[in-house]
Write an enzyme that holds these catalytic residues in place. Structure first.
Site, mmCIF file in Angstrom:
data_model
loop_
_atom_site.group_PDB
_atom_site.id
_atom_site.type_symbol
_atom_site.label_atom_id
_atom_site.label_comp_id
_atom_site.label_asym_id
_atom_site.label_seq_id
_atom_site.Cartn_x
_atom_site.Cartn_y
_atom_site.Cartn_z
ATOM 1 N N ASN A 46 0.591 -1.213 -0.192
ATOM 2 C CA ASN A 46 0.119 -0.226 0.047
ATOM 3 C C ASN A 46 0.854 1.379 -0.374
ATOM 4 O O ASN A 46 0.085 2.248 0.187
ATOM 5 C CB ASN A 46 -0.705 0.095 1.550
ATOM 6 C CG ASN A 46 -1.897 -0.584 1.166
ATOM 7 O OD1 ASN A 46 -2.212 -1.617 0.163
ATOM 8 N ND2 ASN A 46 -2.198 -1.514 2.867
ATOM 9 N N HIS A 131 -14.847 -1.295 5.352
ATOM 10 C CA HIS A 131 -13.669 -1.769 6.105
ATOM 11 C C HIS A 131 -14.114 -2.218 7.310
ATOM 12 O O HIS A 131 -14.820 -1.967 7.980
ATOM 13 C CB HIS A 131 -12.935 -0.920 6.352
ATOM 14 C CG HIS A 131 -11.573 -1.626 7.081
ATOM 15 N ND1 HIS A 131 -11.150 -1.908 7.834
ATOM 16 C CD2 HIS A 131 -10.218 -2.101 5.792
ATOM 17 C CE1 HIS A 131 -10.039 -2.355 8.081
ATOM 18 N NE2 HIS A 131 -8.955 -2.506 7.013
ATOM 19 N N GLU A 173 -16.019 4.851 2.815
ATOM 20 C CA GLU A 173 -14.917 5.476 2.617
ATOM 21 C C GLU A 173 -14.980 5.842 1.345
ATOM 22 O O GLU A 173 -15.212 6.353 0.351
ATOM 23 C CB GLU A 173 -14.115 3.092 1.865
ATOM 24 C CG GLU A 173 -13.615 2.908 3.443
ATOM 25 C CD GLU A 173 -13.720 0.730 3.564
ATOM 26 O OE1 GLU A 173 -12.473 1.487 2.612
ATOM 27 O OE2 GLU A 173 -14.032 -0.134 3.486
ATOM 28 N N SER A 177 -11.208 -0.322 -0.189
ATOM 29 C CA SER A 177 -9.420 -1.016 -0.302
ATOM 30 C C SER A 177 -9.429 -2.359 -0.682
ATOM 31 O O SER A 177 -8.911 -2.656 -1.578
ATOM 32 C CB SER A 177 -9.419 -1.706 1.375
ATOM 33 O OG SER A 177 -10.756 -2.583 2.109
ATOM 34 N N ASP A 202 -13.500 7.345 5.560
ATOM 35 C CA ASP A 202 -12.157 6.620 5.896
ATOM 36 C C ASP A 202 -11.966 6.536 5.172
ATOM 37 O O ASP A 202 -11.732 6.582 3.419
ATOM 38 C CB ASP A 202 -12.525 5.448 6.487
ATOM 39 C CG ASP A 202 -10.831 4.243 6.634
ATOM 40 O OD1 ASP A 202 -10.216 4.955 6.625
ATOM 41 O OD2 ASP A 202 -11.407 3.436 6.484
ATOM 42 N N HIS A 205 -7.250 4.651 1.020
ATOM 43 C CA HIS A 205 -6.534 4.346 0.503
ATOM 44 C C HIS A 205 -6.606 5.704 -0.579
ATOM 45 O O HIS A 205 -5.701 5.571 -1.189
ATOM 46 C CB HIS A 205 -7.229 3.185 -0.219
ATOM 47 C CG HIS A 205 -6.524 1.748 0.126
ATOM 48 N ND1 HIS A 205 -5.791 1.574 0.583
ATOM 49 C CD2 HIS A 205 -8.032 1.451 1.550
ATOM 50 C CE1 HIS A 205 -5.854 0.188 1.893
ATOM 51 N NE2 HIS A 205 -7.247 0.423 2.075
ATOM 52 N N LYS A 236 -0.686 3.923 4.332
ATOM 53 C CA LYS A 236 -0.934 3.622 2.706
ATOM 54 C C LYS A 236 0.544 4.478 2.313
ATOM 55 O O LYS A 236 1.450 4.443 2.468
ATOM 56 C CB LYS A 236 -2.015 4.026 2.412
ATOM 57 C CG LYS A 236 -2.800 2.434 3.036
ATOM 58 C CD LYS A 236 -3.206 2.116 4.528
ATOM 59 C CE LYS A 236 -4.138 0.748 4.400
ATOM 60 N NZ LYS A 236 -4.185 0.949 6.243
#
Length: 383
Positions: A46, A131, A173, A177, A202, A205, A236
């Site tokens: 990541n 997640h 998110e 992910s 969130d 990523h 990440k």
């Protein structure tokens, strides 16, 4: 005999080819990884910008530990500076550092709904692909949990309209992910405001990799309307560790009173906080790396299409190839390892049953030849 269920469950996982194991990594960069004295091309990292390969270190501090929780003596100038920098860059009033993104996500949700009386009139609306940390936080809170279909605004709208809750929290998110696609954050914000709800994002990523200056999924919203709660993680693209929760001053003050993970954990290392801040300042100027990352993503997608490899719709560094069967996915991953390619087989319960996949993650450190080699052997492994 006590705890006989342990062996039973382990045997069941093994029979289903879902037993998880760890691998001791001797060394790793964004491009390569060494396991058992063998070096592989690394397509499971990541570290999207390749920052883990760089020597980015502050010379201002050598203190490793904070020695206490943040509410005792652990909150030092380095943590304050890191929080302040993120607030300034992203347009928030206050922030709170955590030692991991999982802790940040789950504990914030639990703490927000700690008041049982208020929680009886509260509901959490979660994207079905969120997640595990977000789902766990909701499951352990006192509020009702309502799931909506992935990125389906109409389904979410229907759920919101049917809810009689006074306190509504929508959670998504920024970049998902396991699928690699992005959330329609601006539309989620508009929907939240229409229904007097909050939005929590969130951006684990997205931060660092997305946006003109790497500020992530919400960069285009800065100066306008922002999510009520934004979680930034450092493990990440920042190639560090920990996370920061951003929000209003009142919200962060509330977390200081009721967030048990924050209250009873030793504060983030001041050395880590200082080095993370140095990396964040580099990320804002890392346009060359972001251009290279996007070039590599485009190259992979183009070559995969040429070789008839069915990749999910994603324009981010996460490029999943869903095979469905766990056994088939494991076999493909092992074939790739034989060719010197480290690529993780993602299986249930991490993803839904019948959606086991090879999760390709691309970085700015990969070369054209690396990606060409990957796609060639992917095509052979999938036959």
């Amino acid at each position: 005999m006590p705890f006989e269920f342990i062996s039973a469950h382990l045997n069941e996982r093994a029979e289903q080819l879902l037993l998880r194991k760890r691998h001791v990594v001797q060394s790793a960069t964004a491009r390569t990884i060494m396991v058992n004295d063998k070096t592989y091309l690394n397509f499971a990292s990541n570290d999207y910008l390749g920052f883990g390969d760089l020597t980015i270190k502050s010379e201002n501090i050598n203190t490793l530990g904070s020695h206490s929780s943040a509410l005792v003596t652990g909150y030092q100038l380095q943590q304050q500076a890191l929080e302040h920098y993120l607030c300034t860059q992203l347009g928030y009033q206050a922030g709170l550092l955590f030692n991991s993104g999982f802790s940040a996500n789950s504990s914030v949700i639990k703490a927000l709904f700690q008041d049982k009386a208020a929680a009886q009139n509260s509901a959490i609306f979660q994207d079905k692909l969120n997640h595990a940390s977000l789902i766990d936080g909701a499951l352990h809170s006192n509020a009702a949990l309502i799931r909506f279909n992935h990125n389906d605004l109409n389904h979410l709208r229907s759920r919101l309209e049917k809810s009689k809750a006074q306190n509504k929290l929508i959670i998504s998110e920024g970049v998902f992910s396991m699928d690699g696609d992005t959330a329609p954050i601006k539309d989620l914000l508009l929907l939240a405001k229409q229904h007097n709800a909050w939005l929590m994002v969130d951006d684990a990523h997205g931060f660092g990799a997305l946006g003109n200056t790497g500020l992530g999924s919400c960069e285009t919203l800065i100066g306008d309307i922002l999510p009520d709660i934004l979680v930034i993680t450092f493990g990440k693209a920042v190639a560090s560790s920990g996370a920061c929760v951003l929000g209003s001053r009142a919200f962060i003050d509330y977390m200081l009173q009721y967030n048990r993970d924050y209250t009873y954990s030793t504060a983030m290392s001041p050395l880590l906080a200082d080095n993370t801040l140095v990396r964040l300042k580099h990320i804002k100027k890392a346009n060359t790396q972001r251009v290279m990352l996007n070039k590599n993503i485009a190259t992979f997608k183009h070559l995969a299409q040429q070789h008839n490899i069915a990749v999910m719709e994603s324009d981010t560094a996460i490029q999943p190839i869903v095979l469905g069967c766990a056994e088939q996915t494991l076999k493909a991953a092992n074939k790739l390892k034989q060719q010197g390619i480290w690529l993780t087989a993602i299986r249930p319960p991490t993803v839904a049953y019948n959606t086991a996949r090879l999760r390709v993650t691309l970085t700015a450190a990969h070369t054209f030849d690396d990606i060409t080699y990957l796609v060639k052997h992917l095509a052979e492994a999938l036959l």
